[in-house]
Design a protein around this motif. Structure first.
Motif, PDB file in Angstrom:
ATOM      1  N   TYR A   1       0.744  -1.427  -0.189  1.00  0.00           N
ATOM      2  CA  TYR A   1      -0.108   0.261  -0.272  1.00  0.00           C
ATOM      3  C   TYR A   1       1.164   1.348  -0.030  1.00  0.00           C
TER       4      TYR A   1
ATOM      5  N   ILE B   1       2.857  -5.086   3.362  1.00  0.00           N
ATOM      6  CA  ILE B   1       1.732  -5.265   4.236  1.00  0.00           C
ATOM      7  C   ILE B   1       2.222  -6.547   4.969  1.00  0.00           C
TER       8      ILE B   1
ATOM      9  N   ALA C   1       0.557  -9.618   7.323  1.00  0.00           N
ATOM     10  CA  ALA C   1      -0.679  -9.504   7.500  1.00  0.00           C
ATOM     11  C   ALA C   1      -1.033 -10.956   8.488  1.00  0.00           C
TER      12      ALA C   1
ATOM     13  N   GLU D   1      -4.170 -13.293   0.664  1.00  0.00           N
ATOM     14  CA  GLU D   1      -5.079 -12.517   0.135  1.00  0.00           C
ATOM     15  C   GLU D   1      -4.232 -10.668  -0.134  1.00  0.00           C
ATOM     16  N   ILE D   2      -4.181 -10.544   1.220  1.00  0.00           N
ATOM     17  CA  ILE D   2      -3.445  -9.086   1.005  1.00  0.00           C
ATOM     18  C   ILE D   2      -2.069  -8.801   1.654  1.00  0.00           C
TER      19      ILE D   2
ATOM     20  N   ALA E   1      -8.109  -5.301   5.909  1.00  0.00           N
ATOM     21  CA  ALA E   1      -8.441  -5.772   4.404  1.00  0.00           C
ATOM     22  C   ALA E   1     -10.049  -5.092   3.260  1.00  0.00           C
TER      23      ALA E   1
ATOM     24  N   LEU F   1      -8.450  -1.899   2.754  1.00  0.00           N
ATOM     25  CA  LEU F   1      -7.344  -1.758   1.849  1.00  0.00           C
ATOM     26  C   LEU F   1      -8.016  -1.975   0.476  1.00  0.00           C
ATOM     27  N   LYS F   2      -9.151  -2.626   0.168  1.00  0.00           N
ATOM     28  CA  LYS F   2      -9.761  -3.000  -1.198  1.00  0.00           C
ATOM     29  C   LYS F   2     -10.285  -1.746  -1.836  1.00  0.00           C
TER      30      LYS F   2
END
Length: 190
Positions: free
Chosen positions: A2, A7, A9, A34-35, A178, A181-182
């Motif tokens: 980001y 990140i 997680a 995923e993130i 998350a 972020l998305k």
């Protein structure tokens, strides 16, 4: 990533400070995978982790894994690496082995001042002795430490990320983070 901030997680199902996730380890791992640029897996049972959890995660991802825990002995650091971790969080000390693979978490600003800038350092806003928020801030830590510095704890959305952090470690608020972020919306609350 980001805005060029890594990140990290975290898969955290509980903590000794009263947190208990409504999501299973597998559900949290899926979101973290995923993130996250790095996936943080706890090795300490007080946070719902184990060294076997590192082994389990390693079988399903090629992403870097940070073994999260106190890791009070060099033996524990070695055990985390042997279980498949790429990095190991070490709290309150500099280990005698695998220093190039360790993220160091100082307990105080005074301790932070003693760390060489070649270390990857995690500034946790939470006091691990009681779970409360530390008086010293990330901004104070950044003024003292010019090297790679990760912001950790109490990060709910992208709005909580400090611009001069090199990384953020997101745990208890992983699902909410998350989502922000998305969507790019820092006000999203689940």
């Amino acid at each position: 990533m980001y805005k060029n901030i890594q990140i990290i997680a975290e898969v955290k199902t509980r903590s000794p400070f009263g947190f208990k996730s409504r999501k299973s380890w597998g559900e949290l791992f899926a979101v973290a995978h995923e993130i996250g640029d790095i996936i943080s897996i706890h090795t300490d049972a007080r946070w719902g982790g184990s060294f076997d959890a590192i082994k389990k995660a390693r079988t399903v991802t090629k992403k870097p894994i940070l073994a999260k825990g106190i890791h009070a002995t060099d033996n524990e650091v070695d055990q985390a690496i042997l279980a498949g971790a790429d990095y190991v969080l070490v709290v309150g000390r500099i280990p005698g082995i695998h220093q190039e693979k360790c993220f160091i978490e100082p307990l105080t600003i005074t301790e932070l001042k003693t760390l060489p800038e070649h270390f990857k350092v995690v500034w946790n806003s939470r006091d691990l002795s009681d779970g409360n928020i530390k008086k010293e801030t990330f901004e104070q830590a950044r003024k003292i430490f010019g090297g790679w510095l990760c912001q950790a704890s109490n990060i709910r959305t992208i709005q909580d990320i400090k611009e001069d952090a090199d990384a953020v470690l997101v745990g208890a608020n992983l699902i909410e983070f998350a989502k922000s972020l998305k969507t790019g919306d820092p006000e999203i609350l689940l």
